[in-house]
Design a protein around this motif. Structure first.
Motif, mmCIF file in Angstrom:
data_model
loop_
_atom_site.group_PDB
_atom_site.id
_atom_site.type_symbol
_atom_site.label_atom_id
_atom_site.label_comp_id
_atom_site.label_asym_id
_atom_site.label_seq_id
_atom_site.Cartn_x
_atom_site.Cartn_y
_atom_site.Cartn_z
ATOM 1 N N ALA A 204 1.593 -2.977 9.216
ATOM 2 C CA ALA A 204 0.992 -2.122 8.170
ATOM 3 C C ALA A 204 1.721 -2.310 6.843
ATOM 4 O O ALA A 204 1.195 -1.957 5.802
ATOM 5 N N ARG A 205 2.945 -2.849 6.903
ATOM 6 C CA ARG A 205 3.733 -2.933 5.666
ATOM 7 C C ARG A 205 4.227 -4.349 5.375
ATOM 8 O O ARG A 205 5.045 -4.562 4.475
ATOM 9 N N ILE A 206 3.741 -5.326 6.170
ATOM 10 C CA ILE A 206 4.048 -6.727 5.874
ATOM 11 C C ILE A 206 3.504 -7.072 4.502
ATOM 12 O O ILE A 206 2.463 -6.546 4.125
ATOM 13 N N ARG B 222 9.409 -7.189 -1.463
ATOM 14 C CA ARG B 222 9.622 -5.786 -1.835
ATOM 15 C C ARG B 222 11.048 -5.546 -2.353
ATOM 16 O O ARG B 222 11.919 -6.400 -2.264
ATOM 17 N N THR C 264 13.137 -0.164 -0.720
ATOM 18 C CA THR C 264 11.976 -0.048 0.171
ATOM 19 C C THR C 264 12.237 -0.772 1.486
ATOM 20 O O THR C 264 11.921 -0.260 2.566
ATOM 21 N N TYR D 191 12.123 0.925 5.252
ATOM 22 C CA TYR D 191 11.274 0.417 6.332
ATOM 23 C C TYR D 191 12.119 0.047 7.558
ATOM 24 O O TYR D 191 11.746 0.350 8.688
ATOM 25 N N THR E 224 2.131 -1.673 -5.227
ATOM 26 C CA THR E 224 2.858 -2.885 -4.831
ATOM 27 C C THR E 224 3.726 -2.701 -3.589
ATOM 28 O O THR E 224 4.107 -3.684 -2.957
ATOM 29 N N ALA E 225 4.032 -1.442 -3.235
ATOM 30 C CA ALA E 225 4.831 -1.216 -2.023
ATOM 31 C C ALA E 225 4.014 -1.526 -0.770
ATOM 32 O O ALA E 225 4.576 -1.719 0.295
ATOM 33 N N ARG E 226 2.677 -1.574 -0.914
ATOM 34 C CA ARG E 226 1.850 -1.725 0.278
ATOM 35 C C ARG E 226 0.857 -2.875 0.153
ATOM 36 O O ARG E 226 -0.026 -3.036 0.996
ATOM 37 N N ILE E 227 1.016 -3.672 -0.910
ATOM 38 C CA ILE E 227 0.214 -4.881 -1.032
ATOM 39 C C ILE E 227 0.519 -5.794 0.135
ATOM 40 O O ILE E 227 1.671 -5.813 0.593
ATOM 41 N N PRO E 228 -0.365 -6.611 0.661
ATOM 42 C CA PRO E 228 -1.783 -6.688 0.327
ATOM 43 C C PRO E 228 -2.612 -5.715 1.154
ATOM 44 O O PRO E 228 -2.231 -5.378 2.270
ATOM 45 N N TYR F 78 -4.626 4.554 2.294
ATOM 46 C CA TYR F 78 -3.947 4.126 1.070
ATOM 47 C C TYR F 78 -4.795 4.472 -0.159
ATOM 48 O O TYR F 78 -4.290 4.961 -1.170
#
Lengths: 269, 269
Positions: free
Chosen positions: A40-42, A47, A51, A55, B39-43, B55
Motif C-alpha cells: 500500500a505504501r511502495i 520517500r 516517513t 513505515y 507524494t507520501a503515497r504516490i503512485p 486516499y
C-alpha cells in the motif's frame, strides 16, 4: 537443544524482499516465515527519511504482534534509515541488509574500490559508504542510484532490451571508476543480475546483500540457540497491505513459483 | 457580480496534476489555487480501488478544510475510482478527468475508434470506455496501460531515447487498431506528448484530459457565479505530504519554472 519453532519475520515495501526470502529459505530450510509486503505504501526508495522510519516501525510492530523470533529488514532503504531505531526498540534481533553487504564487499575487493547501487533514499543516506569505511577506511566507495530499476522489475521487464539500455547508462560511471566489486544495494536488483553482470564485465563481483544477510540470520539464530528444531514442519505466510493480485503476479515472476494464499493486512497505526 | 475569491483546490498523487494546474492557470488567470501532491503515497495507479478511494477522500478533506470553492481531481486514477463518492460527499463541485476527456474524444473521432492510455488501475476500472459509451455507444475503445511512463517522467527521462522505445512497444497494439484519437488518460502523459505523437503518427489526435477539465471548471464556476473577481490578486499554495525536494526537482522539470515555497502537510485521518 529443543529449538525455537517461532517464525522469522521479513518485511519489505513490496516484492524485492522475496529475493531475501528465497536466500533465507535456501539457507534455513527448517524455518517458518511471515513475509510482509507493504504494497500500500511502495515504493520506500523515493520517500523522506522520517516517513521511511515511520513505515518501518509500523511494519516491525505488525511482525512482532505475529510472534516472530527475529526480524529481517529485507529492504535496503528501510535498513539504511531505520535499522538502529528498530534494533533499539524491538525485543528480538533485527537484521538489516547494509552491514552484511558491506562486510562481504570489503572482504571481496582487491582494488579497494567498491561500487554500490540502490534507490535514491539509500544512496542519499550514505549507509553503505559509512558501513564499509567502518570496516576498512581506505576503501573508495562509488555510489549510484538507479531509480528505474524497481519499476522495470515490477513491470516484468528484467529481460527486456530496454532494461539493458537503462543499465548501461546508469552503470557507465561505475564502469569507468575501476571498481572490482558491486553491491546490489536494493533487494530488487538480484533479479537484474543477468543484465548488470554483462554491463560491468566478468572481472566485477556482484554482492547480493540479501544472501549475505541470510548467512547473518543463520549465525545469530544459531548463537542464540533459536534455530527451528529439525522436526519442525516449515510454513510461510505472505501478508500484503494492498493490491494482492499485482503482488502475486510480480512475485511469481520473481520467485518462479506459485504463491500460496495472500493475506490482506493493515499495518498503519 | 462580486465574484468568489476563494481558491480552487487541486489534488494528485504527485507531480502529474501540475499539467492540469498549468492548463487551469492558463484558462483562468484570475484564480487562486491550492495544489496538494500526495507524494507520501504516490503512485496511486498500482493500488487497489478501496485504497485509492480512501486516499482520495483524505485529499479532498484536506482541501475542503482549506476553504476551496471547487475541487479538481487532477489524477485519472482517483477520478476513475473515487469521483462519484467525492461528488456525493463534498459541499462544493468536484471535477474529474474522465468525463471531459471522454466528451472531447467522442467529439473528435471520425473513425469511431478511440484509444485510451493510463495506469493499471485506470485501465482496469474501464472508466473511459464506460464514459465514452454513455456518450456514443457505437465508438470502439481500445485501452492500454503504460506502467513505466510515470517513473520515466519522474526520472526526468521524457526526452530520453529509452522512453521512445518504451512508447513504441506500449503503443504498438493501438497503432495497429486504427484509432484516430488517443486519450492521454494520466496527467503525467501530456509531458510525453512529443514522444507519443510521432509513435502514433500525425493522423492521430491526442486528447489531454487535463485541458478539457480546465474548460469544464471555467464553465461550472461561470454558471455558478463563482469566478474570481477581475480585481483579485491570484496566488498558489503548493502542499506535499512527503519528500519536497524530489517534488520540487521533478515539478520544475515539468513546469519549466521555479516553484515557490512548498508546504509539508499530513492528510491521513
Amino acid at each position: 537443544m529443543p529449538g525455537d519453532a517461532r517464525p522469522i519475520g521479513i518485511f519489505d515495501s513490496g516484492v524485492g524482499g522475496l529475493t531475501v526470502y528465497r536466500a533465507l529459505r535456501a539457507r534455513l530450510p527448517q524455518e517458518s516465515f511471515i513475509y510482509l509486503g507493504d504494497t500500500a505504501r511502495i515504493p520506500y526508495g523515493t520517500r523522506s527519511p522520517e516517513t521511511i522510519r515511520r513505515y518501518a516501525r509500523e511494519d516491525a510492530a505488525f511482525l512482532l504482534a505475529c510472534g516472530v523470533k527475529l526480524i529481517v529488514v529485507a529492504c535496503n532503504t528501510a535498513s539504511s534509515l531505520a535499522l538502529a531505531q528498530l534494533q533499539a526498540e524491538a525485543p528480538v534481533p533485527v537484521i538489516g541488509m547494509i552491514e552484511p553487504g558491506a562486510q562481504q564487499a570489503a572482504a571481496t575487493t582487491r582494488t579497494r574500490r567498491v561500487g554500490v547501487i540502490g534507490t535514491e533514499a539509500t544512496v542519499a543516506s550514505a549507509a553503505y559508504p559509512l558501513a564499509i569505511h567502518r570496516i576498512a577506511p581506505e576503501i573508495e566507495v562509488v555510489a549510484q542510484c538507479c531509480p528505474l530499476f524497481v519499476p522495470l522489475v515490477e513491470e516484468g521487464w528484467a529481460a527486456h532490451p530496454v532494461t539493458a539500455t537503462v543499465a548501461a547508462e546508469y552503470l557507465a560511471p561505475l564502469r569507468q571508476s575501476g571498481v572490482d566489486t558491486l553491491v546490489l544495494g536494493c533487494t530488487h536488483y538480484p533479479l537484474l543480475a543477468e543484465v548488470i553482470q554483462p554491463v560491468m564485465g566478468d572481472a566485477v563481483t556482484l554482492v547480493d546483500s540479501g544472501s549475505c544477510a541470510a548467512q547473518e540470520v543463520a549465525t545469530v539464530l544459531s548463537r542464540r540457540g533459536c534455530l527451528a528444531p529439525p522436526t519442525a514442519t516449515p510454513w510461510t505466510r505472505f501478508c500484503v497491505t494492498d493490491a494482492g493480485d499485482r503482488f502475486r503476479r510480480v512475485a511469481e515472476l520473481c520467485l518462479q513459483e506459485t504463491l500460496p494464499t495472500l493475506e490482506s493486512v493493515r499495518v498503519e497505526t
